[in-house]
Design an enzyme around this catalytic site. Structure first.
Site, short mmCIF file in Angstrom:
data_model
loop_
_atom_site.label_atom_id
_atom_site.label_comp_id
_atom_site.label_asym_id
_atom_site.label_seq_id
_atom_site.Cartn_x
_atom_site.Cartn_y
_atom_site.Cartn_z
N CYS A 190 -31.94 46.15 -36.22
CA CYS A 190 -33.36 46.50 -36.12
C CYS A 190 -33.89 46.44 -34.70
O CYS A 190 -34.54 47.37 -34.22
CB CYS A 190 -34.19 45.63 -37.06
SG CYS A 190 -34.13 43.85 -36.71
N HIS A 235 -36.97 40.26 -38.37
CA HIS A 235 -36.85 41.71 -38.57
C HIS A 235 -37.98 42.43 -37.84
O HIS A 235 -39.08 41.89 -37.67
CB HIS A 235 -36.89 42.04 -40.06
CG HIS A 235 -36.60 43.49 -40.36
ND1 HIS A 235 -35.44 44.12 -39.99
CD2 HIS A 235 -37.35 44.44 -40.99
CE1 HIS A 235 -35.47 45.37 -40.38
NE2 HIS A 235 -36.63 45.61 -40.98
N HIS A 247 -36.61 51.90 -39.70
CA HIS A 247 -35.95 50.65 -39.30
C HIS A 247 -34.48 50.63 -39.71
O HIS A 247 -34.07 51.22 -40.70
CB HIS A 247 -36.67 49.43 -39.87
CG HIS A 247 -36.78 49.39 -41.38
ND1 HIS A 247 -36.88 48.20 -42.07
CD2 HIS A 247 -36.80 50.37 -42.32
CE1 HIS A 247 -36.98 48.46 -43.38
NE2 HIS A 247 -36.93 49.75 -43.55
#
Length: 281
Positions: A190, A235, A247
């Site tokens: 990510c 994240h 993502h």
């Protein structure tokens, strides 16, 4: 407060000269400059091929080498300051790159001929040194200092931005496999997606999501628009528009588009609600 080992090269026996007076070490060294020669070099927190990777360095990126032992080199990346161990065979003398790869993935051919079997693959962001060009059946190639040829249309001069909008760069990685610590067109995580896409438009960003969580300016959820970042614990995602999150994620194990509200609900059971929203200046 102890310095972050990800961004500071220090061990009890050895440390970067720049840290003298900040850490204790038996010896301080300036380090020697070098460049990555492997297509993608995994950077680990320990000199052990069985350990998970922290990040990856791309072909042609420069590093400072502080130590070499048992087949590993202890280095610090010049681009983002990340410190770790990579196989010594994946670094060589410092290069003077002229161009950067702009295709998500491309090949190095032994000569200006796409029918020849490739000898290496490059990820977007890789740095190459062009010494000439050639054309075969209407396709233009760049010839490299170390030998071989790449498709000229897959490159731009160093310092020239690939696009004005980094989100458009990030979309080129859609369906790229998710890889923990990945930072290339062969596998990416990510925060690697955020950093690499920004790099291609000429903007520097920290490597990990906890570092990126203080990058740019804080905004509210109601203000989200294209290019804003959304953070959860561990994240980060990119808003493609007001309703769509882009993502690299462990749910699809790819870089994927997802309805933002659905993503918040899905992620919430494991990682709770978003911890912040940032706008890149």
């Amino acid at each position: 407060m102890e310095l972050d080992r990800r961004l500071n090269a220090f061990r009890p026996d050895l440390a970067a000269e720049a840290l003298k007076g900040q850490v204790e070490a038996a010896r301080f060294v300036k380090g020697e400059p070098a460049s990555v020669t492997g297509s993608v070099a995994a950077l680990r927190p320990f000199p052990d091929i069985g350990r998970g990777i922290d990040t990856e360095l791309l072909f042609g990126e420069s590093v400072r080498v502080f130590d070499r032992a048992n087949g590993f080199a202890w280095v610090q990346a010049d681009a983002d300051g990340y410190v770790g161990y990579l196989p010594e065979e994946m670094i060589g003398s410092l290069a003077k790159p002229t161009h950067r790869i702009t295709a998500a993935r491309t090949f190095l051919y032994p000569e200006a001929e796409l029918r020849k079997p490739p000898i290496k693959a490059f990820s977007m962001g890789s740095l190459i040194t062009v010494i000439g060009d050639a054309e075969t059946r209407g396709t233009r190639y760049f010839l490299l200092a170390g030998g071989g040829a790449v498709i000229a249309a897959h490159c731009l001069p160093v310092g020239e931005a690939m696009a004005d909008d980094y989100v458009s760069v990030a979309t080129k990685f859609i369906e790229t496999p998710y890889l923990w610590g990945g930072r290339s067109g062969f596998g990416i995580d990510c925060s690697g997606l955020v950093q690499l896409a920004l790099m291609m438009v000429g903007k520097s960003a920290p490597r990990d999501s906890d570092m990126q969580a203080s990058f740019g300016n804080a905004i509210t959820r109601d203000e989200l628009r294209r290019g804003d970042l959304v953070f959860w614990k561990g994240h980060v995602g990119i808003m493609e528009d007001e309703e769509t999150l882009l993502h690299a994620n462990g749910h699809t194990m790819t870089v994927a588009r997802e309805n933002f509200e659905a993503a918040v609900k899905r992620i919430g059971w494991l990682y709770e609600q978003p911890t912040g929203y940032r706008r890149i200046v």
